[in-house]
Design an enzyme around this catalytic site. Structure first.
Site, short mmCIF file in Angstrom:
data_model
loop_
_atom_site.label_atom_id
_atom_site.label_comp_id
_atom_site.label_asym_id
_atom_site.label_seq_id
_atom_site.Cartn_x
_atom_site.Cartn_y
_atom_site.Cartn_z
N GLU A 115 0.87 -1.17 0.00
CA GLU A 115 0.00 0.00 0.00
C GLU A 115 0.92 1.22 0.00
O GLU A 115 1.84 1.29 0.81
CB GLU A 115 -0.87 0.02 1.27
CG GLU A 115 -1.83 1.20 1.26
CD GLU A 115 -2.59 1.38 2.57
OE1 GLU A 115 -2.22 0.76 3.59
OE2 GLU A 115 -3.56 2.17 2.57
N ARG B 269 5.36 -12.76 9.35
CA ARG B 269 6.10 -11.54 9.04
C ARG B 269 7.38 -11.49 9.86
O ARG B 269 7.54 -12.20 10.85
CB ARG B 269 5.23 -10.32 9.32
CG ARG B 269 4.84 -10.15 10.78
CD ARG B 269 4.48 -8.71 11.10
NE ARG B 269 4.19 -7.92 9.94
CZ ARG B 269 3.02 -7.35 9.67
NH1 ARG B 269 2.03 -7.49 10.51
NH2 ARG B 269 2.84 -6.64 8.60
N LYS C 243 4.44 0.37 10.59
CA LYS C 243 4.46 1.62 9.85
C LYS C 243 4.08 2.79 10.76
O LYS C 243 4.61 3.88 10.64
CB LYS C 243 3.46 1.56 8.69
CG LYS C 243 3.98 0.85 7.46
CD LYS C 243 2.98 1.01 6.33
CE LYS C 243 3.33 0.11 5.16
NZ LYS C 243 2.29 0.15 4.12
#
Length: 586
Positions: A56, A280, A290
């Site tokens: 994204e 992850r 983020k």
RNA sequence: UACCCCGUGGUGUAAUUGGCAACACAGCUGGUUUUGGUCCAGCCAUUCUAGGUUCGAGUCCUAGCGGGGUAGCCA
């Protein structure tokens, strides 16, 4: 179109890899994603491998993304398939063109090139057409509930949800409403389009998930063309399908979205990729979310996204990490479903290993103290050029000439008036080898009124010239140096880990990750560097002998060099010293 | 206390799919070395627990324990 076999189970018991010859050393190294793909190919479920990396564009890429990039692009490369870069730009309130550009740069820097570049927003028209189909088929409806009500109606983890009133609309009513949503007749939040699945499903993602929300916002690519935007679940799988992706690899938190992913493809009867989830990446002494990285930047705890202490790819690049080392790291840590945290030393080791092979050795003194050779006058000339090898492990790296004189800078740490037994460097009454120079014997020190050592007085042994030593003398230690008259100054930024806690993400009661910021994560000093380094250009990486690997920073100018510490050399002495703490003295 | 996923040395990943638990990193010993770097050698495990199936279980079955995820009109 490819229908999935009923069993998507990835448990070891269900694995059915190709029959690798045991002699194949890579066979044992195949992780579960690779095994699943091998099995799919074998079973002819898919005819080739097509993956994608779907960021994204709402932030910079970090080392965790690198794992995903290496996985997706790597798999495509290994198996002769293809890999696309697709921006998941379905939420215009968070996304910006700035990120679209940086992400592309980062992927290329890492060493990968995509087969096709796409944007989910390119598929908005197709997505909408499919939404009308679901409505027409009675598989989606327009819902009037507010966000608040939607939450209430959804139920909880332990209780089923209740039907929205819109659930009983006719397809014709829904189609009309959907078209009016698209036409902009309603305000933000007034209505949603929802998939009609099962409000009692134990998997909450299946309790009539929202497909479209109304948002009168300008989109970075489609401008004002749309006022309804698709949700992730509605956009992602369909985008995969359009691109004929075979394996949609994502992280673990999407695992219980998979039934929804499959539901959309089934209802639409379109190409059906297989979603596979992996754990992850987490690394000690850093944060990866983020949100937290953005906070570090916004609140100026670091100098920007590319601060050399950041785990972002731009940060690691500026820090001096090589793409090769990051790829090696990603290959090294493997891929699994277990939620693990990788020790940051693995990353540091990866770059050390690469740089040990390729970085030329240079001498730099970070904390200089003067060493004077009191019998240098006996030497015929003031200056003698010494040959120094550029990389002892690589003969092809050649050698360079460095000026040696009677007046040198050495590292303050490399001298002690009184030293512990295991201290192999220079001490009063002792001797040491000057790297690529002579052996010197220390007979005295000069101090200022405060008792600080200002000068170390030595004699040199003419018989001991590096490479042509005829003295037979053996000394325990070798230290680095630069000639005072020939050295130039440079700024050196010694970077260290950004956090003092192994896992800043789990702070103690009442604390936040910010409480664990390392106050010493950056220390700047003025160093004396050998002449050869004067020509160094931004991005050049070298090893400062006995200290560590350094890169010339982007801030560097020809007349004001700036070096960043990438990583220190393994420091056995520090280990010994910490085990035998000095008694009394400072 | 709903559903889903996951438990193999200190850390992470393997184990020819039921056949001698391997590799890397870290740690510890020692060797080489004009970088206390590199390199080389050695050491370091009741496979979460308890039962069961089997000649044989890290792998299959049952129960338990532990960890993670999920209730955005974020992705």
């Amino acid at each position: 179109m490819t229908a999935p076999p009923p069993n998507d189970d990835l448990n070891p018991a269900a694995r059915n890899g190709e029959d690798d010859s045991p002699a194949d050393p890579t066979a044992a190294r195949r992780h579960f994603v690779r095994q699943a793909i091998d099995a799919d190919l074998e079973a002819k479920r898919f005819d080739a491998v097509r993956t994608r990396f779907p960021p994204e564009p709402n932030g910079y890429l970090h080392i965790g993304h690198a794992k995903s990039i290496c996985l997706n692009f790597g798999l495509a490369k290994e198996l002769g398939g293809s890999c696309n870069l697709r921006f998941d730009d379905t939420n215009p309130s968070k996304e910006e063109t700035e990120y679209v550009e940086s992400i592309q740069e980062d992927v290329r820097w890492l060493g990968f090139e995509w087969d096709e570049l796409h944007f989910a927003s390119d598929y908005f028209e197709q997505l909408y057409a499919w939404a009308e189909k679901l409505v027409t088929d009675g598989n989606a409806y327009v819902c009037d509930l507010t966000a608040e009500q939607t939450r209430e109606y959804r139920g909880t983890l332990t209780e089923p949800g209740r039907d929205s009133p819109g659930r009983s609309n006719t397809p014709a009513e829904n189609l009309d409403l959907l078209r009016r949503m698209k036409a902009g007749e309603f305000q933000d939040g007034e209505k949603t389009l929802r998939a009609k699945i099962d409000m009692a499903a134990p998997n909450i993602n299946l309790r009539d998930p929202v497909m479209y929300r109304i948002a009168h916002i300008n989109h970075h690519r489609t401008g004002d063309a749309w006022c309804i935007y698709p949700m992730y679940d509605w956009a992602h799988g369909q985008s995969d399908s359009i691109e004929k992706i075979t394996h949609s690899i994502c992280t673990l938190e999407f695992e219980h979205h998979r039934p929804l992913y499959d539901w959309y493809c089934d209802k639409l009867a379109i190409h059906h990729p297989r979603q596979i989830e992996f754990a992850r990446l987490n690394i000690t002494y850093t944060v990866m979310s983020k949100r937290k990285l953005l906070q570090l930047v916004r609140e100026n705890y670091v100098s920007g996204w590319d601060d050399p202490r950041m785990p972002t790819l731009v940060g690691l690049r500026r820090r001096g990490y090589t793409p090769e080392s990051i790829r090696a790291f990603c290959a090294d840590i493997g891929v699994a479903k277990f939620n693990s945290t990788i020790d940051v030393v693995r990353l540091e080791n990866a770059v050390r290993e690469h740089l040990n092979e390729v970085a030329p050795r240079r001498m730099a003194v970070l904390d200089p103290v003067k060493l004077t050779i009191t019998n240098w006058a006996e030497h015929g000339s003031d200056v003698e050029m010494m040959a120094a090898v550029n990389n002892p492990g690589d003969e092809s790296a050649g050698s360079r000439e460095i000026p040696f004189s009677g007046s040198l800078w050495i590292e303050r740490d490399d001298f002690k008036e009184e030293a512990p037994r295991k201290f192999f460097r220079l001490k009063k009454g002792g001797a040491v080898r000057l790297r690529a120079g002579y052996i010197v014997d220390c007979h005295d020190v000069v101090k200022d009124s405060a008792g600080n050592i200002t000068e170390i007085l030595c004699t040199y042994d003419p018989q001991t010239k590096s490479g042509e030593d005829s003295s037979g003398r053996k000394v325990k230690g070798t230290i680095h140096w630069v000639s005072c008259d020939h050295a130039t100054e440079a700024t050196v930024r010694n970077y260290d880990r950004l956090f003092t806690a192994e896992n800043p993400d789990s702070p103690a009661e009442g604390k936040t990750f910010l409480d664990y910021l390392n106050p010493d994560s950056l220390s700047t000093t003025t160093a004396m560097i050998e002449p050869e380094l004067a020509a160094a250009a931004a991005g050049d990486r070298v090893q400062f002998e006995r200290l560590g690997y350094y890169v010339v920073d982007a801030d560097s100018r020809d007349d004001a060099l700036v070096f960043n510490r990438i990583v220190g050399l393994r420091d056995t002495w520090a280990k010994i010293a910490s085990k035998n703490p000095p008694k009394g003295k400072k």
